[in-house]
Design a protein around this motif. Structure first.
Motif, mmCIF file in Angstrom:
data_model
loop_
_atom_site.group_PDB
_atom_site.id
_atom_site.type_symbol
_atom_site.label_atom_id
_atom_site.label_comp_id
_atom_site.label_asym_id
_atom_site.label_seq_id
_atom_site.Cartn_x
_atom_site.Cartn_y
_atom_site.Cartn_z
ATOM 1 N N ALA A 1 0.919 -1.031 -0.008
ATOM 2 C CA ALA A 1 0.116 -0.236 -0.141
ATOM 3 C C ALA A 1 0.828 1.238 0.034
ATOM 4 O O ALA A 1 0.535 2.358 -0.776
ATOM 5 N N ILE A 2 1.997 1.162 0.842
ATOM 6 C CA ILE A 2 2.878 2.526 0.838
ATOM 7 C C ILE A 2 3.476 2.617 -0.510
ATOM 8 O O ILE A 2 3.669 3.616 -1.017
ATOM 9 N N ASP A 3 3.778 1.368 -1.211
ATOM 10 C CA ASP A 3 4.671 1.348 -2.542
ATOM 11 C C ASP A 3 3.644 2.057 -3.587
ATOM 12 O O ASP A 3 4.151 2.864 -4.381
ATOM 13 N N ARG A 4 2.477 1.596 -3.285
ATOM 14 C CA ARG A 4 1.447 2.253 -4.605
ATOM 15 C C ARG A 4 1.244 3.720 -4.223
ATOM 16 O O ARG A 4 1.297 4.413 -5.256
ATOM 17 N N GLU A 5 1.265 3.974 -3.232
ATOM 18 C CA GLU A 5 1.122 5.602 -2.857
ATOM 19 C C GLU A 5 2.497 6.433 -3.447
ATOM 20 O O GLU A 5 2.229 7.352 -4.123
ATOM 21 N N ILE A 6 3.663 5.538 -3.134
ATOM 22 C CA ILE A 6 4.648 6.193 -3.923
ATOM 23 C C ILE A 6 4.752 6.283 -5.396
ATOM 24 O O ILE A 6 4.914 7.380 -5.923
ATOM 25 N N GLN A 7 4.418 5.102 -5.901
ATOM 26 C CA GLN A 7 4.323 5.220 -7.504
ATOM 27 C C GLN A 7 2.978 6.338 -7.913
ATOM 28 O O GLN A 7 3.213 6.819 -9.035
ATOM 29 N N HIS A 8 1.928 6.445 -7.218
ATOM 30 C CA HIS A 8 0.967 7.518 -7.494
ATOM 31 C C HIS A 8 1.541 8.963 -7.486
ATOM 32 O O HIS A 8 1.471 9.668 -8.400
ATOM 33 N N ALA A 9 2.398 9.047 -6.495
ATOM 34 C CA ALA A 9 2.989 10.356 -6.342
ATOM 35 C C ALA A 9 4.004 10.661 -7.470
ATOM 36 O O ALA A 9 4.237 11.909 -7.814
ATOM 37 N N GLN A 10 4.850 9.617 -7.980
ATOM 38 C CA GLN A 10 5.822 9.902 -8.762
ATOM 39 C C GLN A 10 4.976 10.050 -9.959
ATOM 40 O O GLN A 10 5.789 10.499 -11.077
ATOM 41 N N GLU A 11 3.950 9.613 -10.484
ATOM 42 C CA GLU A 11 2.949 9.793 -11.571
ATOM 43 C C GLU A 11 2.406 11.087 -11.294
ATOM 44 O O GLU A 11 1.471 11.299 -12.405
ATOM 45 N N GLY A 12 2.423 11.910 -10.804
ATOM 46 C CA GLY A 12 1.623 13.077 -10.283
ATOM 47 C C GLY A 12 0.428 13.022 -9.941
ATOM 48 O O GLY A 12 -0.171 14.092 -9.991
ATOM 49 N N ARG A 13 -0.078 11.782 -9.449
ATOM 50 C CA ARG A 13 -1.088 11.707 -8.982
ATOM 51 C C ARG A 13 -1.293 12.128 -7.311
ATOM 52 O O ARG A 13 -0.262 11.976 -6.644
ATOM 53 N N PRO A 14 -2.403 12.379 -6.746
ATOM 54 C CA PRO A 14 -2.653 12.694 -5.310
ATOM 55 C C PRO A 14 -2.011 11.261 -4.580
ATOM 56 O O PRO A 14 -2.625 10.227 -4.990
ATOM 57 N N ALA A 15 -1.435 11.384 -3.443
ATOM 58 C CA ALA A 15 -0.999 10.405 -2.685
ATOM 59 C C ALA A 15 -1.093 10.882 -1.292
ATOM 60 O O ALA A 15 -0.538 11.620 -0.929
ATOM 61 N N HIS A 16 -1.570 10.000 -0.289
ATOM 62 C CA HIS A 16 -1.886 10.412 0.996
ATOM 63 C C HIS A 16 -2.028 9.080 1.670
ATOM 64 O O HIS A 16 -2.665 8.098 1.372
ATOM 65 N N ILE A 17 -1.454 9.257 3.000
ATOM 66 C CA ILE A 17 -1.502 8.043 3.796
ATOM 67 C C ILE A 17 -1.829 8.596 5.175
ATOM 68 O O ILE A 17 -1.176 9.573 5.707
ATOM 69 N N ILE A 18 -2.669 8.124 5.998
ATOM 70 C CA ILE A 18 -3.008 8.521 7.239
ATOM 71 C C ILE A 18 -3.031 7.209 8.102
ATOM 72 O O ILE A 18 -3.860 6.331 7.755
ATOM 73 N N ALA A 19 -2.491 7.188 9.228
ATOM 74 C CA ALA A 19 -2.749 5.934 10.006
ATOM 75 C C ALA A 19 -2.610 6.527 11.446
ATOM 76 O O ALA A 19 -1.851 7.416 11.956
#
Length: 685
Positions: A519-537
């Protein structure tokens, strides 16, 4: 000296920082006075466990593996040295707060703790009578000589070391005696109102009574000095895998020795002469750094009794009545309500009673055929356990996974295991080497000729009392795929075989860590592609180095990361080039924050989970845990709002973590917002 790991903070020092935040509640003048006293006591209780477990472990590591490198790059000895300074500073501030603020404020409210120099003739007469009537018959003074070696003092017991002069009836001239106050004795005694000017809330400490009459225990001898002290001991239980044939039997043997583990801390009156301290440290094999000299009672935990003895509602938190989900409030039968839709319980704002009722109904419902449940902490007196026993006696198939290694609840859990077995329940003790920390309840019911399963999954223990003190989420569902997953987990725990693939749940030690990393890696990929990326825990603790490393990588990729971590956090937030996109906040308030909620934006799909696990190595790799997706869109919105967003907006009980591991209290700008109070008002009015 070792080179510290600049990317990880020390766990033990983080726990000291957490207790500073707890003590700040005791300093908070806006809180009810008796609640401030409780917070002060909680600090002492936390420090007791800290020394019994963490410091004891560090001491053993420093002795056996002194060159061992811990996660933050320090050796055990280096951590102990830093801890000693931090802990002594914390305790000095704690007793200063008690002497200079809490006790004087209580006195202004006519809640008085009388010192010996304040006793008048009536007080002295009453105390003398109390001593001879209630104390003298059960005290056992031990004069030290070759026939009477230093006694085995119970862990955390109140003791007195007495210096004597003279010769006794047998010609002995020992200068030292030990008096141990039995644990059955109250440490704070309320005086009758009639001898206190009508004041119903006047107290004396047991230590004061013993000090004033200790000479009665040594007739014909002169008492030169009497000093209270308390020893904290290593309380970790060691059950070696290769030696165990029956975990319950092995654990019972270990429990008998817990009270007499190696000494790790000495608390002593600040008036104690140095030579007496030296005698105690030498006898107990402690160093100067292990000694805490205190100006006040050596056991502040026992002051927790005081609010219960004082009938002053205005000096306590206002009581509240937890509510029920709407279908249950509308008296829809419990099984019908769960069958119609998933129900979310947010404790303590919503009642734990539906869980109790569900088990009660299952015990008496002739259509319920089987009950399976995990038990980690449930208390010595539990209506839930009573229902399981009743169900077993009624002939239902009852399986209970009792975690015998739940620290400090081992005796209660062994007792429940015995009672459950006597009633005919199947009792298993999990998987040896892996604590069962998952919170699961599964019911199998015959409906219209078919078997239907009902499930409760939660973030907190099946403990009705803590359900009013801790914040937790619980999910009640009849979702067949989730129920199938839960059943598979029970089969996995009680039987033998490989772990099968689950449809919705993630579990430790097999799939939860991999899910988090993915899940963290997926957010990294989205951020690198210029899409919003957000984690709250939101969780209790963050220590696992792999997860922290992944979060650092996510921050560097531009992922926005907001962490709400009540306790210890080894991650450094806000470090340029490392974690500038990460914020960490801690909420410390009326209720103990215990929910674990994980949110991943996932390109606006918003994956949301509640879990029994923190992000710690033990939770991810050495325990059996569950992580549950919230599938219902309505409930997902609730968890995001109530479990995350409200807490991110809190400016009353929030502490913001700094890169060096310290915390600063968030200052309210404009209207104050307290997450716990908002939820109380929303649910209880």
């Amino acid at each position: 000296m070792t080179t510290p790991n600049d990317n990880l903070l020390n766990r033990e020092l983080g726990l000291i920082e957490f207790n500073r935040r707890v003590m700040a509640q005791a300093e908070e003048e806006r809180l009810p006075l008796l609640e401030r006293l409780k917070f002060l006591c909680i600090v002492s209780s936390n420090l007791d466990e800290f020394y019994e477990v963490r410091v004891a472990w560090l001491k053993e590591a420093a002795q056996l593996t002194p060159n061992r490198i811990l996660a933050d790059g320090s050796t055990p000895g280096e951590v102990l040295a830093r801890l000693s300074l931090a802990a002594h500073d914390l305790v000095r501030e704690q007793y200063r707060l008690l002497r200079e603020d809490i006790l004087p404020s209580l006195r202004k409210e006519n809640i008085v703790f009388l010192r010996r120099n304040e006793w008048d003739i009536c007080h002295r007469d009453w105390v003398r009578d109390y001593f001879f009537r209630e104390l003298m018959p059960i005290l056992t003074p031990i004069g030290l000589d070759p026939s009477h070696p230093f006694p085995r003092l119970l862990n955390k017991s109140l003791n007195f070391i007495v210096e004597l002069e003279g010769t006794d009836a047998f010609g002995r001239e020992s200068g030292i005696a030990i008096v141990q106050a039995p644990r059955i004795l109250p440490r704070v005694i309320k005086l009758p109102a009639e001898i206190c000017g009508g004041n119903p809330d006047t107290f004396v400490f047991l230590s004061s009574i013993l000090h004033s009459h200790v000479h009665e225990l040594f007739p014909g001898m002169a008492v030169k000095g009497c000093y209270q002290f308390r020893v904290t001991r290593d309380s970790e239980l060691n059950v070696e895998d290769e030696d165990v044939k029956n975990l319950r039997t092995a654990l019972q043997g270990e429990l008998r020795q817990r009270q007499f583990g190696d000494a790790v801390r000495l608390e002593i009156a600040d008036t104690c002469p140095q030579h007496v301290e030296d005698f105690l440290t030498g006898t107990l094999n402690l160093s100067k750094e292990d000694v805490f000299r205190v100006d006040g009672p050596v056991n502040l935990v026992r002051l927790m009794q005081v609010p219960d003895k004082v009938d002053r509602p205005e000096l306590k938190f206002a009581p509240f009545q937890p509510t029920l989900p709407k279908p249950l409030a509308d008296k829809v039968p419990l099984f019908d309500a769960i069958r119609q839709e998933d129900l979310l319980l947010h404790h303590p704002f919503q009642s734990f009673q539906p869980v109790i009722d569900l088990l009660n109904e299952a015990a008496t419902d002739p259509d319920v055929l089987a009950i399976k449940m995990t038990v980690y902490r449930t208390g010595t007196d539990s209506v839930l356990m009573d229902s399981l026993i009743a169900a077993a006696r009624a002939g239902k198939e009852v399986t209970v996974v009792v975690e015998l290694m739940a620290r400090f609840d081992e005796e209660a859990n062994i007792s429940w295991a015995n009672r459950l077995e006597d009633a005919g329940a199947h009792v298993v003790f999990g998987v040896f080497g892996y604590k069962v920390h998952a919170k699961m309840l599964l019911l199998v019911r015959r409906e219209e000729g078919r078997l239907k399963r009902y499930v409760h999954l939660g973030t907190g223990n099946y403990h009705p009392r803590t359900a009013r003190l801790y914040t937790d989420f619980g999910l009640l569902t009849a979702n067949e795929e989730i129920a199938s997953d839960v059943n598979d987990l029970f089969v996995q725990i009680t039987g033998l075989g490989h772990a099968g693939e689950l449809k919705h749940l993630y579990q430790s030690p097999f799939t939860l860590n991999n899910m988090l990393m993915s899940a963290i890696d997926r957010e990294i990929q989205h951020a690198q592609e210029g899409r919003p990326a957000h984690i709250i825990a939101k969780m209790n603790a963050l220590l696992e180095p792999q997860v922290i490393s992944a979060l650092y990588r996510a921050s560097q990729a531009g992922v926005k990361i907001q962490l709400i971590i009540r306790g210890v956090c080894a991650l450094r937030p806000g470090v340029e080039g490392l974690s500038e996109n990460i914020t960490v906040r801690s909420i410390v308030g009326r209720f103990l924050e215990h929910t674990r909620v994980f949110y991943f934006l996932n390109d606006k799909a918003e994956n949301l989970f509640i879990a029994s696990a923190d992000w710690m190595g033990r939770n991810l790799f050495r325990r059996i845990e569950t992580c549950v997706p919230i599938l219902d869109p309505k409930l997902k919105r609730r968890v995001i709002k109530e479990g995350l967003k409200i807490y991110l907006e809190d400016n009353a009980n929030t502490w913001e973590m700094q890169p060096d591991g310290s915390y600063r209290r968030r200052v309210a700008r404009g209207k104050g917002r307290c997450a716990q109070e908002i939820l109380l008002q929303e649910y209880t009015g």
